[in-house]
Design an enzyme around this catalytic site. Structure first.
Site: not given
Ligand SMILES: [Mg+2]
Ligand SMILES: [Zn+2]
Lengths: 487, 99, 486
Positions: A80, A155, A179
Site C-alpha cells: 500500500k 482505504s 481499512s
C-alpha cells in the site's frame, strides 16, 4: 492453473524447490498487472525492472539452501502506498506527496524483502488512508474486480483489488478503522488487522497513530499466517511495538467445536443488507453443524464506536498531517509570505475528504472543545474496550459480518460523508480496542463477495487464524474474479 | 452542537488551510452533521471513566544514548522544494511563530 | 508613584541537555556543525517516522529536578504542542503538558532581606526546534529564511518558576543561582550566547489594590533574551513601559515581545489576535514514562555536592563568604580549588592565590578553569614553596607568571632563575656580620638611637643576598648582632 492462481505459500514452496524460478513468478505477475491494472487501477506504481532484477538475482545467486530459508522466496508482493520505500515513490494517495522519495524503508518493507518477497509496486488508496472506497485518491479510483462499476472498499482498496484480481498473491494494507478488512470483504479476499503494536508502524505514514496497524491481504489463511509470522516483530524504532510471542508460521486448524464463539447482538441488528445476512446465516449454520457453540453476547457500547472513532482519528490525523507544509518535501505552492505558502500548499495538496477530517480533528482539539470531544471520545474508548474484555471472559472469539452491505457503486456515497463513515461500523471497534480482526470471504451473492469478521482478544492472532483456517476448510473454495482477464 | 462558519474559518486558519467561501459553507454543513451525530456520546456519563490514550499496557520505552549515523545534508535536503547552501528555503516570515 | 504597583516576574528557562544523541533519534547532539548534517528521517519529520525516547535525557532531567528540590513524578507522559513554524519539522513539538516530569521545587536566592526561596512550578522535557538563518538583518526585513534542522530534536528541559520575583535584580539572582546549581550536575553547556540556556521572562505589574488571581493580570512575555544582563535590561524596560502605560490610563495587553539589544527596548512580536491555540493532546507514539523507586534512587545517588552544601563547607574551612561565593559560582574554578586544597591544606592561602593572582592571569588571557593553564598539582607545588618559606610572596608571583607563560614546574622556574629565599640561619648571620662590620658609622647611628639606620642595614643585607633572604629573619639577626655593640 498458472502461477498467478497460486497463493504465496505455494509460490514460495515452488521457488524453494526449484520447480519454478522467481523471475517466472514475477513475470507472470507483471503480465497479469499489464493485462488487468489499466482497468482495475490497483497500482499507482509498478517497478518491473527492479522486481525482475531482484528475482533474477535470487535465481542466479542464491543456493537452494538459502532459498529454503526465505519463507516468501520469489513471491510477488504489493505494498500500500502509505508505506515508505527508498526505491519507489510513496504518495499515500495524496498530491501533497507527489514526487516524494523516502530516504528510508518502512520496517515491514525490509522484513518482507529479507524473507525473499519481491515487491512489484505500490497500491492505490484513499488519500492518507481516509476513506472506505479508494475513491478519495488524488490518483484516480480503483475498481472492484468483481464489478468494475463498484468500489473495492478502502482505504487499502488497491491492495485488496490487486490480490483479488490475482495480480499478486499477497499485499500489505493498513487498517485504522477497517481499512484492511472492509476492502478484503468487498473484494472477496482474506485480510487481517493484528493487535495494536504487533507490527511495527515505522515507515507507515501515520493517519491516526493510536489506531493504525499494518496487516496482510491474501487469498488464503495460511498466507496471512506466514506473512504475519514474518512481520509481527518487535521493532526498536517503534516505541509502541510489542515484544510478544511470535505468531505461528502456519495456522493449526483447530477443532472448531472446542471454541466458544460469541455473536454480538449489536452486529446482527437492523441495517444489514438482507443478501449479506443470508450468506452470513448460512455460514453460521455451517459452524453450528460442525458443533460450534455459538453464544449470543452483547457489546453494549458498539453504537458509540463510529462517533468515538470520528473524534479520535481526525484529531490525531490533524496533527499527523501538519508536517506537510511545503518546507522539506512534497508539494509547495508559492505564497507571498510563509503563512500563505503554508495555506496554499495545504489547500492545493490535500483533497476534500482529508481537509474535512483535518478541520474536524482540529476543531475537536481546539481550546474549549478538547474535553467535550477528544477527551470524551478517549473515555468512551475505555468503555468499548471493557465491553470486549467482558465478552472475552465468556467466549474465545467473536464473529460478525465484516460490513453490513455489498460493494457500492462508484460515486454513490460521495455526497454524504457521514454515510461513508457509517460503512466502518463493524470494523472500527477492534481498532478502538486494539484487538485483532480478520475478514474472511464466505461466498458470493449476486456476483459480489461477502466477508465474515473474526475478532479475538489482544495477541490472540493464532486463535483467530486457526479458526479462520478451520472455517476455510469446510467452505467451498473461494472463486476469483476476472478469470479471463480484461481485454 | 451548532457549528458556525466563523468557527470553521478559525479552525481552517489553525490548520493552515486556505479554504474558499464555497468550501467554507460546505464544510460547515458537513462538519455540523458529523458533530450532530457525535452528540450521541453525550448519552453516556463518563465522569468516572479514565481515558484510553494507549490501548496497550506498556510503559517507559527508552533507548540507549548511542549515536546512529545521520543522513548527509544532500540526502536530508534531497526532497526539498527549494534548497540553498544545504538548507531549506522558506519565504519571508511575517508572524513571529512560537519560538 | 513607584509603589502603586508590585512587579511580578516569572521566568521560563530552557536548558539543552548534554546527551550524546537527540531526544527522539540517534543523531548526534552537537553544536556548530554543517547545516543539516546532523539530521535523519526522524528529526526531519519525514513521513512515517516515530520517536523513541532517549533514556539518558530522562536521567539528566531527573537529576536537574532533584537538585532543584522538585518532586519527580513516578508517572509522566508526553504530549504534542502544535503550531506551524519552519524550524519545527512535524509542526508539533513533543513536550509534556499536564503531567510533567517534576513539580514543586525551588531555588534559594540571597537578597538584602535575607534568603528567599523562589518556587519552581514544574520541570518538563521537550525537544528543541531547529534554527532559522534570515536572509536579511532581522526577521522583519528578511526576504526569506534558511532552515537548518541540526538542533531540531535536541533534548531540553523547561524550568518554569512561579511568579515570585519582584525586581529585575531578583530575576538575575534566580538565574545565576539556577545556572550555578545546574553547572554542578554537568548536564548542559549552559551557554546563553550559544542558546544552550535560554530565558523567557513574564512580567506584569500588579496594582496594589488588585485582589484577583495573578493569572488574570495581563502578562507580557519577553522571549529568548541572550544574556543574563539582557534579561535584567528587558525586564527593567518592560516595567517602565508598563508603568507608563498604566499611569497614562492605557491597558496592558497580553502579548509576546522581543528584546532589542542595541536600544535596550522590547518590541511587540505577536498581537492578541494571533494568540496560539496549541491543541495539546497526549502523544500516541510514546508510552507513558513510569519511573521506578530503584531508578530514582540511582539518580539521587548520582547527584554531586551542590552549591548550598559547598558554601557551608567553605565557611567551615574559613573561606570568607565573598570568596566562597566567587568559588562556588564557577564550577570549574571550584573543582580546581578543591584539587589544590587536597594537596595544600591551607584553604585560605589557596583561595587567596586562586582568586587574586591566578584568576587575574586567567582572565587576562581569557581562559576558563575548565582548562587551567597551570595544573592544580603545579599550583600546589608553588604554594608549598611559599609555606616552606622557600619563596616570598613577591617571588612566588613572578614564578607563577613564568609557569603560566612557559608551562614549567615551579621547581624548574626557581632553579633556572636561581630564585630561592635564603632561610639558612647561619648563612644569613654571616652576611649580617659582614655588613655590620663594613658599616661602623651606621652601626654607631643605630646604637645612638637612630632606628632608621636599621633599614639601611637590612637593605644592604638584602642587596648582598639578591633579595632572597627572608626579611623578618634578616631583621631579627641584625638586632641580635647589633645588640653586642650596645
Ligand atoms: Mg517550551
Ligand atoms: Zn535525527
Amino acid at each position: 492453473m498458472g502461477t498467478i492462481d497460486w497463493d504465496a505459500v505455494q509460490t514460495a514452496d515452488q521457488v524453494q524447490r526449484g520447480e519454478i524460478s522467481a523471475a517466472e513468478c514475477v513475470e507472470a505477475a507483471l503480465s497479469r498487472i499489464d493485462n488487468t491494472n489499466p482497468t482495475v487501477h490497483a497500482f499507482l506504481h509498478v517497478d518491473a525492472d527492479r522486481a525482475l532484477a531482484r528475482a533474477r538475482f535470487m535465481d542466479h545467486n542464491l543456493t537452494r539452501e538459502t532459498k529454503a530459508n526465505l519463507p516468501l522466496a520469489g513471491v510477488p508482493v504489493a505494498i500500500k502506498d502509505n508505506m515508505v520505500t527508498t526505491d519507489m515513490p510513496t504518495t499515500a494517495g495524496s498530491k501533497i506527496l507527489e514526487g516524494f522519495r523516502s530516504p528510508y524503508n518502512a520496517t515491514v518493507v525490509e522484513l518482507l524483502e529479507q524473507a525473499g518477497a519481491i515487491i512489484v509496486g505500490k497500491t492505490n488508496m484513499d488519500e492518507f488512508a481516509m476513506g472506505s472506497s479508494t475513491e478519495h485518491s488524488a490518483y484516480g479510483v480503483t475498481r472492484n474486480p468483481w464489478d468494475l462499476t463498484r468500489v473495492p472498499g478502502g482505504s487499502s482498496g488497491g491492495s485488496a483489488a490487486a490480490v483479488a484480481a490475482r495480480m499478486v498473491p499477497l499485499a500489505l494494507g493498513s487498517d485504522t478503522g477497517g481499512s484492511i478488512r472492509l476492502p478484503a470483504s468487498y473484494c472477496g479476499v482474506f485480510g487481517i488487522k493484528p493487535t495494536y503494536g504487533r507490527v511495527s508502524r515505522y515507515g507507515l505514514i501515520a493517519y491516526a497513530s493510536s489506531l493504525d496497524q499494518i496487516g496482510p491481504l491474501a487469498r488464503s489463511v495460511r498466507d496471512l499466517s506466514r506473512t504475519l509470522h514474518l512481520i509481527a516483530r518487535h521493532d526498536a524504532k517503534d516505541a509502541t511495538s510489542l515484544d510478544a510471542n511470535t505468531i505461528l508460521e502456519a495456522p493449526i486448524p483447530t477443532a472448531l467445536q472446542s471454541l466458544r464463539i460469541g455473536l454480538p447482538e449489536e452486529y446482527f441488528g437492523e441495517g444489514i443488507d438482507v443478501r449479506v445476512r443470508t450468506v452470513i446465516e448460512k455460514t453460521l449454520d455451517r459452524l453450528r453443524e460442525s458443533g460450534v457453540d455459538l453464544i449470543p453476547i452483547s457489546l453494549p457500547h458498539t453504537r458509540y464506536a463510529i462517533a468515538t472513532y470520528y473524534l479520535i482519528a481526525p484529531a490525531e490525523a490533524s496533527s499527523n498531517l501538519s508536517r506537510y507544509d511545503g518546507v522539506r518535501y512534497g508539494l509547495r505552492v508559492v505564497g507571498d509570505d510563509l503563512i500563505h505558502m503554508y495555506q496554499n500548499t495545504r489547500q492545493e495538496g490535500f483533497g476534500p475528504e482529508v481537509k474535512r477530517r483535518i478541520l474536524l480533528g482540529t476543531h475537536a482539539l481546539s481550546a474549549g472543545y478538547y474535553d467535550a470531544y477528544y477527551l470524551k471520545a478517549q473515555k468512551v474508548r475505555t468503555l468499548i474496550r471493557q465491553d470486549f474484555d467482558n465478552a472475552f471472559e465468556k467466549v474465545d472469539l467473536i464473529v460478525t459480518p465484516t460490513v453490513a452491505d455489498l460493494p457500492f457503486k462508484l460515486g454513490e456515497r460521495d455526497l454524504d460523508p457521514l454515510q461513508m463513515y457509517l460503512t466502518d461500523i463493524f470494523t472500527v471497534t477492534t481498532n478502538l480496542a486494539g484487538l485483532p480482526g480478520l475478514s474472511q470471504p464466505i461466498g458470493l451473492v449476486d456476483g459480489l463477495p461477502v466477508g465474515l469478521q473474526w475478532m479475538g482478544p489482544p495477541l490472540a492472532e493464532d486463535r483467530v487464524l486457526s479458526a479462520a483456517s478451520a472455517l476455510e476448510a469446510i467452505l467451498p473454495s473461494p472463486e476469483w474474479p476476472l478469470s479471463g482477464g480484461i481485454q | 452542537m451548532n457549528l458556525t462558519e466563523k468557527e470553521v474559518r478559525h479552525v481552517a486558519r489553525l490548520a493552515r488551510l486556505a479554504i474558499s467561501s464555497v468550501e467554507l459553507s460546505e464544510a460547515t454543513q458537513a462538519l455540523g452533521r458529523v458533530l450532530d451525530y457525535i452528540d450521541l456520546l453525550n448519552e453516556l456519563d463518563t465522569d468516572a471513566v479514565p481515558p484510553t490514550t494507549h490501548v496497550e499496557a506498556i510503559e517507559t520505552v527508552w533507548r540507549q544514548d548511542r549515536v546512529v549515523p545521520s543522513l548527509s545534508p544532500e540526502e536530508a535536503t534531497a526532497n526539498g522544494p527549494q534548497v540553498s547552501s544545504q538548507m531549506f528555503v522558506v519565504p519571508k516570515i511575517l508572524d513571529g511563530g512560537e519560538g | 508613584m513607584t509603589n502603586q504597583y508590585e512587579v511580578v516576574i516569572g521566568l521560563e528557562v530552557h536548558v539543552e541537555l548534554k546527551t550524546q544523541t537527540k531526544l527522539f533519534c540517534g543523531c548526534a547532539n552537537g553544536f556548530g556543525q554543517d547545516p543539516n548534517s546532523q539530521t535523519c528521517p526522524v528529526c526531519l519529520g519525514m513521513p512515517g517516522v516515530l520517536p523513541v525516547l532517549n533514556g539518558e535525557a530522562v536521567a539528566l532531567a531527573t537529576r536537574a529536578a532533584l537538585a532543584l528540590h522538585c518532586t519527580v513524578n513516578s508517572y509522566s507522559k508526553f504530549d504534542r504542542k502544535q503550531y506551524f513554524y519552519p524550524d519545527l519539522p512535524k509542526a508539533y513539538q513533543i513536550s509534556q503538558y499536564d503531567q510533567p516530569l517534576a513539580e514543586n521545587g525551588h531555588v534559594t536566592i540571597h537578597t538584602a532581606a535575607g534568603k528567599r526561596n523562589i518556587g519552581i512550578e514544574r520541570i518538563h522535557m521537550e525537544e528543541d526546534a531547529g534554527k532559522l538563518n534570515h536572509l536579511g538583518q532581522r526577521l522583519g526585513d528578511a526576504e526569506g529564511s534558511l532552515v537548518d534542522l541540526n538542533r531540531a530534536g535536541v533534548p531540553l528541559i523547561e524550568i518554569v518558576s512561579r511568579p515570585e520575583m519582584h525586581s529585575p535584580e531578583e530575576a538575575r539572582q534566580y538565574l545565576v543561582e539556577l545556572r550555578t546549581i545546574l553547572s554542578y550536575l554537568d548536564i548542559s553547556d549552559l551557554r546563553m550566547e550559544e542558546g544552550s540556556m535560554r530565558c523567557d521572562a513574564n512580567v506584569s505589574l500588579r496594582p496594589l489594590d488588585f485582589t484577583g488571581s495573578l493569572a488574570d493580570l495581563p502578562r507580557v512575555e519577553i522571549k529568548n533574551v541572550n544574556s543574563f544582563r539582557n534579561v535584567q535590561r528587558g525586564i527593567e524596560f518592560e516595567i517602565n513601559r508598563q508603568r507608563q502605560m498604566l499611569q497614562t490610563g492605557q491597558r496592558i495587553i497580553k502579548e509576546t515581545r522581543g528584546f532589542d539589544d542595541a536600544s535596550g527596548s522590547t518590541y511587540s512580536q505577536r498581537s492578541k489576535e494571533e494568540a496560539n491555540d496549541y491543541r495539546y493532546f497526549p502523544e500516541p507514539d510514546l508510552p507513558p514514562l513510569v519511573l521506578t523507586e530503584k531508578w530514582l534512587k540511582e539518580q539521587r545517588e548520582a547527584l554531586p555536592q551542590l552549591p548550598d552544601e559547598l558554601r557551608q563547607s567553605l565557611a567551615e574551612r574559613g573561606v570568607a563568604e565573598r570568596d566562597a561565593e566567587v568559588l562556588v559560582q564557577d564550577v570549574n574554578l571550584y573543582h580546581y580549588w578543591s584539587q589544590v586544597v587536597a594537596l595544600v591544606s591551607d584553604a585560605r592561602l589557596v583561595t587567596n592565590w586562586l582568586l587574586s593572582d591566578y584568576s587575574r592571569l586567567m582572565n587576562a588571557n581569557n581562559l576558563s578553569f575548565a582548562e587551567p593553564k597551570v595544573s592544580a598539582h603545579g599550583l600546589a607545588s608553588l604554594l608549598s614553596l611559599i609555606t616552606a618559606g622557600t619563596l616570598s610572596g613577591k617571588m612566588a608571583k613572578e614564578v607563577l607568571e613564568t609557569m603560566f607563560d612557559t608551562g614549567e614546574t615551579a621547581e624548574a622556574v626557581v632553579k633556572r632563575l636561581g630564585l630561592s629565599q635564603i632561610t639558612d640561619h647561619n648563612a644569613i648571620k654571616e652576611i649580617v656580620s659582614a655588613v655590620v662590620a663594613a658599616n661602623p658609622a651606621v652601626v654607631q647611628d643605630f646604637v645612638s638611637g637612630k632606628e632608621k639606620a636599621l633599614t639601611f642595614l637590612v637593605g644592604q643585607v638584602m642587596k648582598q643576598t639578591k633579595g632572597q633572604a627572608k626579611p623578618d629573619l634578616v631583621n631579627a639577626l641584625l638586632r641580635e648582632v647589633l645588640a653586642t655593640y650596645a
